[in-house]
Design a protein around this motif. Sequence first.
Motif, PDB file in Angstrom:
ATOM      1  N   LEU A  34     -53.366  13.283  90.473  1.00  0.00           N
ATOM      2  CA  LEU A  34     -53.989  13.146  89.158  1.00  0.00           C
ATOM      3  C   LEU A  34     -53.383  14.075  88.110  1.00  0.00           C
ATOM      4  O   LEU A  34     -53.532  13.834  86.905  1.00  0.00           O
ATOM      5  N   GLU A  35     -52.705  15.112  88.556  1.00  0.00           N
ATOM      6  CA  GLU A  35     -52.071  15.998  87.589  1.00  0.00           C
ATOM      7  C   GLU A  35     -51.053  15.256  86.731  1.00  0.00           C
ATOM      8  O   GLU A  35     -50.838  15.591  85.569  1.00  0.00           O
ATOM      9  N   GLU A  36     -50.427  14.235  87.323  1.00  0.00           N
ATOM     10  CA  GLU A  36     -49.413  13.459  86.608  1.00  0.00           C
ATOM     11  C   GLU A  36     -49.885  12.047  86.275  1.00  0.00           C
ATOM     12  O   GLU A  36     -49.142  11.286  85.646  1.00  0.00           O
ATOM     13  N   ASN A  37     -51.103  11.684  86.721  1.00  0.00           N
ATOM     14  CA  ASN A  37     -51.574  10.305  86.550  1.00  0.00           C
ATOM     15  C   ASN A  37     -53.039  10.305  86.116  1.00  0.00           C
ATOM     16  O   ASN A  37     -53.907   9.765  86.797  1.00  0.00           O
ATOM     17  N   TRP A  80     -59.033   8.645  90.540  1.00  0.00           N
ATOM     18  CA  TRP A  80     -60.233   9.425  90.224  1.00  0.00           C
ATOM     19  C   TRP A  80     -61.371   9.095  91.189  1.00  0.00           C
ATOM     20  O   TRP A  80     -62.085   9.987  91.642  1.00  0.00           O
ATOM     21  N   LEU A  81     -61.541   7.820  91.533  1.00  0.00           N
ATOM     22  CA  LEU A  81     -62.612   7.423  92.443  1.00  0.00           C
ATOM     23  C   LEU A  81     -62.408   8.028  93.822  1.00  0.00           C
ATOM     24  O   LEU A  81     -63.350   8.538  94.442  1.00  0.00           O
ATOM     25  N   ASN A  82     -61.180   8.001  94.318  1.00  0.00           N
ATOM     26  CA  ASN A  82     -60.891   8.594  95.628  1.00  0.00           C
ATOM     27  C   ASN A  82     -61.074  10.104  95.609  1.00  0.00           C
ATOM     28  O   ASN A  82     -61.585  10.691  96.569  1.00  0.00           O
ATOM     29  N   TYR A  83     -60.648  10.730  94.515  1.00  0.00           N
ATOM     30  CA  TYR A  83     -60.800  12.178  94.380  1.00  0.00           C
ATOM     31  C   TYR A  83     -62.286  12.564  94.363  1.00  0.00           C
ATOM     32  O   TYR A  83     -62.716  13.502  95.053  1.00  0.00           O
ATOM     33  N   TYR A  84     -63.069  11.822  93.600  1.00  0.00           N
ATOM     34  CA  TYR A  84     -64.507  12.093  93.546  1.00  0.00           C
ATOM     35  C   TYR A  84     -65.157  11.879  94.908  1.00  0.00           C
ATOM     36  O   TYR A  84     -65.946  12.713  95.374  1.00  0.00           O
ATOM     37  N   THR A  85     -64.841  10.756  95.558  1.00  0.00           N
ATOM     38  CA  THR A  85     -65.480  10.442  96.842  1.00  0.00           C
ATOM     39  C   THR A  85     -65.166  11.499  97.887  1.00  0.00           C
ATOM     40  O   THR A  85     -66.048  11.927  98.649  1.00  0.00           O
ATOM     41  N   ALA A  86     -63.909  11.948  97.951  1.00  0.00           N
ATOM     42  CA  ALA A  86     -63.536  12.984  98.916  1.00  0.00           C
ATOM     43  C   ALA A  86     -64.339  14.256  98.679  1.00  0.00           C
ATOM     44  O   ALA A  86     -64.855  14.880  99.617  1.00  0.00           O
ATOM     45  N   ASN A  87     -64.460  14.657  97.415  1.00  0.00           N
ATOM     46  CA  ASN A  87     -65.208  15.873  97.107  1.00  0.00           C
ATOM     47  C   ASN A  87     -66.703  15.690  97.339  1.00  0.00           C
ATOM     48  O   ASN A  87     -67.392  16.618  97.769  1.00  0.00           O
ATOM     49  N   ARG A  88     -67.217  14.493  97.093  1.00  0.00           N
ATOM     50  CA  ARG A  88     -68.636  14.233  97.352  1.00  0.00           C
ATOM     51  C   ARG A  88     -68.935  14.361  98.845  1.00  0.00           C
ATOM     52  O   ARG A  88     -69.969  14.916  99.244  1.00  0.00           O
ATOM     53  N   GLN A 134     -63.417  12.144  80.000  1.00  0.00           N
ATOM     54  CA  GLN A 134     -62.366  12.467  79.044  1.00  0.00           C
ATOM     55  C   GLN A 134     -61.107  11.645  79.311  1.00  0.00           C
ATOM     56  O   GLN A 134     -60.421  11.217  78.374  1.00  0.00           O
ATOM     57  N   ALA A 135     -60.803  11.399  80.594  1.00  0.00           N
ATOM     58  CA  ALA A 135     -59.546  10.738  80.950  1.00  0.00           C
ATOM     59  C   ALA A 135     -59.641   9.217  80.926  1.00  0.00           C
ATOM     60  O   ALA A 135     -58.717   8.531  80.477  1.00  0.00           O
ATOM     61  N   ILE A 136     -60.757   8.650  81.426  1.00  0.00           N
ATOM     62  CA  ILE A 136     -60.875   7.186  81.555  1.00  0.00           C
ATOM     63  C   ILE A 136     -62.279   6.739  81.142  1.00  0.00           C
ATOM     64  O   ILE A 136     -63.011   6.151  81.941  1.00  0.00           O
ATOM     65  N   PRO A 137     -62.672   6.982  79.899  1.00  0.00           N
ATOM     66  CA  PRO A 137     -64.074   6.772  79.494  1.00  0.00           C
ATOM     67  C   PRO A 137     -64.562   5.339  79.561  1.00  0.00           C
ATOM     68  O   PRO A 137     -65.756   5.106  79.741  1.00  0.00           O
ATOM     69  N   GLU A 138     -63.699   4.363  79.430  1.00  0.00           N
ATOM     70  CA  GLU A 138     -64.132   2.966  79.408  1.00  0.00           C
ATOM     71  C   GLU A 138     -63.803   2.231  80.701  1.00  0.00           C
ATOM     72  O   GLU A 138     -63.756   1.009  80.734  1.00  0.00           O
ATOM     73  N   TYR A 195     -69.071   3.740  87.185  1.00  0.00           N
ATOM     74  CA  TYR A 195     -69.619   3.674  88.531  1.00  0.00           C
ATOM     75  C   TYR A 195     -69.949   5.070  89.058  1.00  0.00           C
ATOM     76  O   TYR A 195     -71.042   5.318  89.576  1.00  0.00           O
ATOM     77  N   VAL A 196     -69.008   6.013  88.914  1.00  0.00           N
ATOM     78  CA  VAL A 196     -69.215   7.373  89.415  1.00  0.00           C
ATOM     79  C   VAL A 196     -70.306   8.085  88.611  1.00  0.00           C
ATOM     80  O   VAL A 196     -71.095   8.851  89.172  1.00  0.00           O
ATOM     81  N   LYS A 197     -70.372   7.820  87.311  1.00  0.00           N
ATOM     82  CA  LYS A 197     -71.429   8.430  86.496  1.00  0.00           C
ATOM     83  C   LYS A 197     -72.801   8.035  87.035  1.00  0.00           C
ATOM     84  O   LYS A 197     -73.718   8.868  87.136  1.00  0.00           O
TER      85      LYS A 197
END
Length: 645
Positions: free
Chosen positions: A53-56, A63-71, A94-98, A104-106
């Motif tokens: 995600l640093e470059e993408n 973002w969904l995979n990153y969130y799920t792993a941390n959850r 901030q990165a993908i508001p729409e 879904y994650v919100k």
Amino acid sequence: MKRFFTVIALSILITAPCLADDEPKRQTVYSLVKQRQTTEWYKEQAGLWGKYLEENQTDGEAWLNYYTANRMLKIYNQGVTHEDLIELVDKMEQAIPESFEFHYVKYWNGGNGTDPKLIEHLQKAFELEPNRPELNDDFMTYYELKRDKDNLEKVAKRWLASNDISPNLYAWNYNMLQSTEEDAILFTVGDNDTYPAIVLQHAKGIRTDVAVINTSLIAIKDYRDLWLKELGMAPMNKDYNDYKSWAEFEAAIINHFKTNTSRPIYFAISAHPRLYQGFKDEVHNVGMALKWSPEKFDNIAVIKRNYEKKFLTDHLKVEFQNDISQGVADHANANYLISMLTLYNHYEESEDTKAEEIRLLIQRIAEKNNMEDQVEQVINKKSIALDSDIDPRILTKNMIKINDTMYASSSEVSNKDYMYFMAALLKHKDFETLNKVKNPGVDWISMLSDDQQKLDENDLFANGHPDSPDMPVVNVSKEAAETYCEWLTESYNGSTHKKKAHNKVIFRLPTEKEWEYLAKSGKEQSAYAWGGPYVRNAKGCFLANLDVSDVDKKPASNENDLFCDSNNPTDQDGGLFPVSVKSYIPNDFGLYNMTGNVSEMVKEPGIAKGGSWNTKAGIATIENKETIFGPSPELGFRVIMIVKD
């Protein structure tokens, strides 16, 4: 339900580690409800997706995979807090508001699905990508909370068509539903014993007469009122704030249903025993559910009928497809064992040829859950004299005299000790108790990092396999430990053996204060059970089985002695998993492993002492206490004996 996990605050989000040239691959991260992975795997994936995600920054799936792993790491108490997840969701906004992923994650991160503002995010996610299977359980929860049966049917059919739920879990839930009588009320506890059952009801018309009530959702007042009205029952006059604890509130809800309906009441076989603790003698195994009945009945005949005429079992005999939820299903299938062993015993006694068929199913499930030794013990009845017939000296052979009235076990309760106990329950056909005290097998290999999993088993289990007879029993509940103590007490006091040293004793767990006294060998001050402040001796040998990854490589007092010269593997490496209950040097009272190996339950609820093989050495001191939430591969127990006469 996936939104009802307790928030456990520890530290910070997992971020990207330094990656080697042969870096592992990013993989799709699912909720633990769908796929079982190790905590190390979740850490690795969190790091990989965070690095990506640093470059993408605009990659929604990342973002969904990153969130799920941390959850999942938050759920497993691995250094991620709910506040960290809120911060992560803010960054997503901030990165993908729409995007679908943000909305879904919100919603997912927001709570129990009753907040109207959060519902807007769920609806927006559906507008963006209506065919995403992740949405199904959220919409099912939303419409279930409203008891909106028309929309429940739509969601159920859409979910069934998506093939998102494992066929094995559908079969499991089918058998659970078929275990109940007509118009039953069935209390469930999690995603996998609730959602598939509701899908079967609304999409396939299977057992629509059964009221499937999840015990987390029913705590919500508006939802509870809807169900009570639908079932023709009076509303509850009190709510959560009127009770001292969650357990008391939960018990009050169950009692309200018991006293205000004539419908038969059942609990999913996977239900936590606390749900029926106050009336456990009135709860009877009937296959894949437990029936509440104050009156005794022939539950073995019901189990036999269910297996022979109602249950689906082909999925237990062979795996027909590559199922990413196979590990979850295998774990769930362990719940079949108690009723299957009951049925096997019945077939054996009646010389029914179906005994062999059920035995093969039992062995297959046991193998999937690393429970072969426990099952073999029960099936082959390899046991000693039991209960009133037992030589009391066998029950007290490990007891060390502390003073005139107190004796303490020299070691933690071993697998062998616990097997004697379970064999006694089987001998006396006490299947309800057997169900309550079972300790599900542990997939020890899955708890390792990917690199460690590649090691030869001779290296992994250099100190012996954790399921071996002389290893400490783990993964047992507090209720199971206390029941074991009651069995010891009744067996000893009921014995008429002439060699019995005392007329009346009580076996029990030590109090926290008693445990600390035993660990310190009666001394005023002592950091660890051996009396010193270091976890190595002068030769560099470890003095306990702890997580020593943060311990200096050098021995405490002699910098020239860098390596332990002992031939005992436990002295050299501290033990990767639990080791034999009589490893290392005992303390001055003669008690082994008061520090390390497995954390030990005490009489006070929710507390363990001493640290385990997975506890950092610095926090495994005698006076430190650990909070426990249930059975764990790191948790065992030790008993004391109080002489009354």
